[in-house]
Design a protein around this motif. Structure first.
Motif, PDB file in Angstrom:
ATOM      1  N   TRP A  29      33.259  36.926  -2.641  1.00  6.98           N
ATOM      2  CA  TRP A  29      32.806  37.239  -1.281  1.00  6.98           C
ATOM      3  C   TRP A  29      33.983  37.579  -0.375  1.00  6.98           C
ATOM      4  O   TRP A  29      33.810  37.779   0.827  1.00  6.98           O
ATOM      5  CB  TRP A  29      32.026  36.074  -0.686  1.00  6.98           C
ATOM      6  CG  TRP A  29      30.731  35.779  -1.395  1.00  6.98           C
ATOM      7  CD1 TRP A  29      29.935  36.675  -2.045  1.00  6.98           C
ATOM      8  CD2 TRP A  29      30.098  34.511  -1.504  1.00  6.98           C
ATOM      9  NE1 TRP A  29      28.837  36.029  -2.567  1.00  6.98           N
ATOM     10  CE2 TRP A  29      28.908  34.705  -2.244  1.00  6.98           C
ATOM     11  CE3 TRP A  29      30.414  33.230  -1.064  1.00  6.98           C
ATOM     12  CZ2 TRP A  29      28.030  33.661  -2.544  1.00  6.98           C
ATOM     13  CZ3 TRP A  29      29.553  32.200  -1.364  1.00  6.98           C
ATOM     14  CH2 TRP A  29      28.361  32.414  -2.094  1.00  6.98           C
ATOM     15  N   GLY A  30      35.190  37.606  -0.925  1.00  5.35           N
ATOM     16  CA  GLY A  30      36.366  37.975  -0.148  1.00  5.35           C
ATOM     17  C   GLY A  30      37.093  36.807   0.479  1.00  5.35           C
ATOM     18  O   GLY A  30      38.039  36.993   1.247  1.00  5.35           O
ATOM     19  N   ALA A  31      36.690  35.585   0.153  1.00 10.85           N
ATOM     20  CA  ALA A  31      37.350  34.397   0.704  1.00 10.85           C
ATOM     21  C   ALA A  31      38.549  34.021  -0.162  1.00 10.85           C
ATOM     22  O   ALA A  31      38.598  34.328  -1.348  1.00 10.85           O
ATOM     23  CB  ALA A  31      36.371  33.224   0.764  1.00 10.85           C
ATOM     24  N   GLU A  32      39.498  33.335   0.453  1.00 11.12           N
ATOM     25  CA  GLU A  32      40.626  32.767  -0.274  1.00 11.12           C
ATOM     26  C   GLU A  32      40.237  31.348  -0.662  1.00 11.12           C
ATOM     27  O   GLU A  32      39.894  30.532   0.204  1.00 11.12           O
ATOM     28  CB  GLU A  32      41.876  32.736   0.598  1.00 11.12           C
ATOM     29  CG  GLU A  32      43.057  32.079  -0.062  1.00 11.12           C
ATOM     30  CD  GLU A  32      44.251  31.903   0.855  1.00 11.12           C
ATOM     31  OE1 GLU A  32      45.152  31.138   0.479  1.00 11.12           O
ATOM     32  OE2 GLU A  32      44.280  32.493   1.951  1.00 11.12           O
ATOM     33  N   VAL A  33      40.270  31.052  -1.949  1.00 10.82           N
ATOM     34  CA  VAL A  33      39.888  29.727  -2.430  1.00 10.82           C
ATOM     35  C   VAL A  33      41.113  28.830  -2.511  1.00 10.82           C
ATOM     36  O   VAL A  33      42.137  29.209  -3.070  1.00 10.82           O
ATOM     37  CB  VAL A  33      39.192  29.815  -3.805  1.00 10.82           C
ATOM     38  CG1 VAL A  33      38.964  28.431  -4.387  1.00 10.82           C
ATOM     39  CG2 VAL A  33      37.867  30.563  -3.684  1.00 10.82           C
ATOM     40  N   LEU A  34      40.999  27.647  -1.932  1.00  5.54           N
ATOM     41  CA  LEU A  34      42.012  26.604  -2.048  1.00  5.54           C
ATOM     42  C   LEU A  34      41.491  25.618  -3.087  1.00  5.54           C
ATOM     43  O   LEU A  34      40.363  25.159  -3.001  1.00  5.54           O
ATOM     44  CB  LEU A  34      42.237  25.900  -0.711  1.00  5.54           C
ATOM     45  CG  LEU A  34      42.637  26.793   0.459  1.00  5.54           C
ATOM     46  CD1 LEU A  34      42.729  25.975   1.741  1.00  5.54           C
ATOM     47  CD2 LEU A  34      43.938  27.510   0.183  1.00  5.54           C
ATOM     48  N   GLY A  35      42.307  25.298  -4.055  1.00  6.40           N
ATOM     49  CA  GLY A  35      41.862  24.458  -5.153  1.00  6.40           C
ATOM     50  C   GLY A  35      41.351  25.341  -6.275  1.00  6.40           C
ATOM     51  O   GLY A  35      41.902  26.412  -6.469  1.00  6.40           O
ATOM     52  N   PRO A  36      40.332  24.904  -6.950  1.00  8.31           N
ATOM     53  CA  PRO A  36      39.547  23.700  -6.732  1.00  8.31           C
ATOM     54  C   PRO A  36      40.340  22.434  -7.063  1.00  8.31           C
ATOM     55  O   PRO A  36      41.245  22.463  -7.877  1.00  8.31           O
ATOM     56  CB  PRO A  36      38.360  23.852  -7.683  1.00  8.31           C
ATOM     57  CG  PRO A  36      38.544  25.097  -8.449  1.00  8.31           C
ATOM     58  CD  PRO A  36      39.811  25.723  -8.045  1.00  8.31           C
ATOM     59  N   VAL A  37      39.940  21.353  -6.402  1.00  9.64           N
ATOM     60  CA  VAL A  37      40.545  20.049  -6.662  1.00  9.64           C
ATOM     61  C   VAL A  37      39.449  19.083  -7.113  1.00  9.64           C
ATOM     62  O   VAL A  37      38.334  19.130  -6.608  1.00  9.64           O
ATOM     63  CB  VAL A  37      41.306  19.500  -5.429  1.00  9.64           C
ATOM     64  CG1 VAL A  37      42.507  20.368  -5.112  1.00  9.64           C
ATOM     65  CG2 VAL A  37      40.405  19.374  -4.228  1.00  9.64           C
ATOM     66  N   PRO A  38      39.788  18.190  -8.076  1.00  5.24           N
ATOM     67  CA  PRO A  38      38.761  17.315  -8.651  1.00  5.24           C
ATOM     68  C   PRO A  38      38.694  15.901  -8.070  1.00  5.24           C
ATOM     69  O   PRO A  38      37.890  15.096  -8.531  1.00  5.24           O
ATOM     70  CB  PRO A  38      39.195  17.248 -10.121  1.00  5.24           C
ATOM     71  CG  PRO A  38      40.687  17.314 -10.049  1.00  5.24           C
ATOM     72  CD  PRO A  38      40.990  18.237  -8.898  1.00  5.24           C
ATOM     73  N   SER A  39      39.540  15.580  -7.089  1.00  8.92           N
ATOM     74  CA  SER A  39      39.567  14.197  -6.604  1.00  8.92           C
ATOM     75  C   SER A  39      39.920  14.131  -5.125  1.00  8.92           C
ATOM     76  O   SER A  39      40.457  15.082  -4.553  1.00  8.92           O
ATOM     77  CB  SER A  39      40.601  13.386  -7.391  1.00  8.92           C
ATOM     78  OG  SER A  39      41.898  13.842  -7.085  1.00  8.92           O
ATOM     79  N   ILE A  40      39.645  12.973  -4.545  1.00 11.84           N
ATOM     80  CA  ILE A  40      39.980  12.738  -3.146  1.00 11.84           C
ATOM     81  C   ILE A  40      41.486  12.831  -2.945  1.00 11.84           C
ATOM     82  O   ILE A  40      41.959  13.491  -2.013  1.00 11.84           O
ATOM     83  CB  ILE A  40      39.456  11.356  -2.687  1.00 11.84           C
ATOM     84  CG1 ILE A  40      37.931  11.346  -2.689  1.00 11.84           C
ATOM     85  CG2 ILE A  40      39.990  11.002  -1.310  1.00 11.84           C
ATOM     86  CD1 ILE A  40      37.311   9.988  -2.487  1.00 11.84           C
ATOM     87  N   ASP A  41      42.256  12.189  -3.819  1.00 12.09           N
ATOM     88  CA  ASP A  41      43.719  12.197  -3.679  1.00 12.09           C
ATOM     89  C   ASP A  41      44.284  13.617  -3.706  1.00 12.09           C
ATOM     90  O   ASP A  41      45.145  13.963  -2.896  1.00 12.09           O
ATOM     91  CB  ASP A  41      44.375  11.361  -4.779  1.00 12.09           C
ATOM     92  CG  ASP A  41      44.116   9.871  -4.617  1.00 12.09           C
ATOM     93  OD1 ASP A  41      43.749   9.448  -3.500  1.00 12.09           O
ATOM     94  OD2 ASP A  41      44.281   9.131  -5.602  1.00 12.09           O
TER      95      ASP A  41
END
Length: 115
Positions: A29-41
């Motif tokens: 969709w044209g967004a910049e993805v941060l991550g993905p991250v699997p945990s709170i930390d």
């Protein structure tokens, strides 16, 4: 309708295949993805260096409630959408999409959260 193009979207998801799928869809969709991250930390570590415009959040990360991260998003005024197999969203969330998610529902929820 708000465009997602150019928006920075943090994905917090512990299921690798779903995280990769979310990343492909959202970046499409044209967004910049941060991550993905699997945990709170890992999400908190990323937030120390980055500022997303919006986030997706699974409320159960490997058996751990992500409520503390939802509270952190709210404190930082980062809108987020819960993407979860559970039937109820966190009260702090700006939207809820049930797994397995529909791409149209996800896009609408993210766009609404950005308003």
């Amino acid at each position: 309708m708000t465009s997602l193009a150019g928006m920075r979207v943090l994905i917090v998801e512990d299921e690798m295949l779903l995280a990769m799928d979310l990343e492909a869809v959202i970046s499409g969709w044209g967004a910049e993805v941060l991550g993905p991250v699997p945990s709170i930390d890992k999400a908190l570590a990323l937030l120390s260096d980055e500022r997303p415009d919006v986030a997706t959040l699974d409320m159960n990360l490997s058996g751990v409630s992500s409520r503390p991260l939802a509270e952190e998003f709210a404190a930082r005024r980062i809108p987020f959408v819960v993407v979860s197999g559970y039937s109820e969203a966190d009260a702090l969330a700006n939207g809820f999409v049930k797994k397995p998610y529909d791409e149209g529902d996800l896009r609408r929820a993210l766009e609404d959260a950005l308003r």
